[in-house]
Design an enzyme around this catalytic site. Structure first.
Site, PDB file in Angstrom:
ATOM      1  N   ARG A 153       0.585  -1.696   0.079  1.00 53.93           N
ATOM      2  CA  ARG A 153      -0.128  -0.077  -0.106  1.00 53.93           C
ATOM      3  C   ARG A 153       0.787   1.072  -0.199  1.00 53.93           C
ATOM      4  O   ARG A 153       0.554   2.430   0.194  1.00 53.93           O
ATOM      5  CB  ARG A 153      -0.697  -0.512   1.236  1.00 53.93           C
ATOM      6  CG  ARG A 153      -0.522  -0.050   2.790  1.00 53.93           C
ATOM      7  CD  ARG A 153      -1.662  -0.492   3.565  1.00 53.93           C
ATOM      8  NE  ARG A 153      -2.623   0.652   3.645  1.00 53.93           N
ATOM      9  CZ  ARG A 153      -2.445   1.874   4.174  1.00 53.93           C
ATOM     10  NH1 ARG A 153      -1.094   2.249   4.727  1.00 53.93           N
ATOM     11  NH2 ARG A 153      -2.992   3.234   4.276  1.00 53.93           N
ATOM     12  N   ASP A 168      -2.059   7.878   7.556  1.00 57.41           N
ATOM     13  CA  ASP A 168      -2.565   6.956   8.238  1.00 57.41           C
ATOM     14  C   ASP A 168      -1.507   7.261   9.979  1.00 57.41           C
ATOM     15  O   ASP A 168      -0.812   7.912   9.528  1.00 57.41           O
ATOM     16  CB  ASP A 168      -1.434   6.119   7.487  1.00 57.41           C
ATOM     17  CG  ASP A 168      -2.067   5.582   5.620  1.00 57.41           C
ATOM     18  OD1 ASP A 168      -3.400   6.339   5.911  1.00 57.41           O
ATOM     19  OD2 ASP A 168      -1.462   4.218   5.749  1.00 57.41           O
TER      20      ASP A 168
END
Ligand code: ADE
Length: 242
Positions: A153, A168
């Site tokens: 990712r 994140d």
């Protein structure tokens, strides 16, 4: 990015790699994953991959030869890819390590099983050893899936938006702020007013403060290493005082 995964249980990976982000990354040609069954490289008719420990004691130990032969057959005699043994004794996987790994074009992952792996694999074959947490899994397979997921990712183009991973949890050394979507009220539970205000500067400030508050409450250890501004520190001092 190419991953070579060495395991006795390649079928364990089927579901995880055939859904969602990893599946799309593979289909887009951003990632390729090769599963190698260590048993296929075990010598002898019975293709034995484990044996009892020297010195006695219970359990079975993975033999060194099948693992060495498998890795050498796939990577060649002088591999320059990191060769990572997954084990509870490794360095603890963090977002920082995931970012470092994402810069390599190729990574090899060796999944240990049973009660352990012959120490010579660790000493003379692996170039790194990673753990995904202070607990014992029944093998390195799930840990290898975790490594593939966290690294994939981070690769450019895998998530739609460039920078989608910047905010994140752990990316900036803090936990992420709370997120909401429609509806603005559900069963009387409301979304914080500031998020509906359209005031971008206020929203940025609120998110930063909630990120700090959450990290302070749940993972104060992270605050010691996180890059903090003077305003951040002042906010944390106010939290300490309340
Ligand atoms: N194998 C068994 N336990 C493990 C862990 N915590 N991390 C990585 N590999 C493992």
């Amino acid at each position: 990015m190419h991953f070579d995964i060495f395991t006795l249980f390649p079928a364990m990976f089927d579901g995880v790699f055939s859904e969602s982000i990893i599946k799309r990354a593979v289909e887009a040609g951003l990632v390729s994953i090769a599963l190698h069954n260590i048993r296929d490289y075990a010598p002898g008719k019975h293709r034995v991959t484990d044996d009892t420990p020297y010195g006695g004691g219970g359990g079975m130990i993975m033999k060194p030869e099948p693992i060495f032969y498998a890795v050498e057959a796939v990577l060649g005699p002088q591999p320059d890819a990191p060769i990572i043994l997954l084990s509870p004794q490794g360095r603890l996987l963090t977002q920082r390590i995931a970012r470092e790994l994402s810069k390599h074009p190729r990574i090899a992952l060796i999944c240990g099983r049973y009660e352990g792996v012959d120490e010579r694999v660790r000493q003379y074959l692996a170039t790194d050893e990673l753990s995904i947490g202070d607990y014992v899994l029944s093998g390195g397979e799930i840990a290898a899936m975790v490594v593939v997921d966290v690294v994939t990712r981070l690769l450019p183009g895998v998530l739609g938006e460039p920078g989608a991973t910047f905010e994140d949890s752990h990316a900036m050394g803090l936990l992420e702020y709370p997120q909401y979507t429609r509806p603005p009220e559900f069963r009387g539970y409301t979304v914080p007013e500031v998020l509906l205000s359209g005031n971008h500067a206020e929203i940025v400030r609120w998110r930063r403060q909630e990120s700090l508050r959450r990290t302070w409450q749940r993972r104060p250890d992270l605050l010691e290493k996180a890059p903090l501004s003077e305003a951040d520190r002042a906010f944390l001092r106010r939290l300490e005082e309340t």
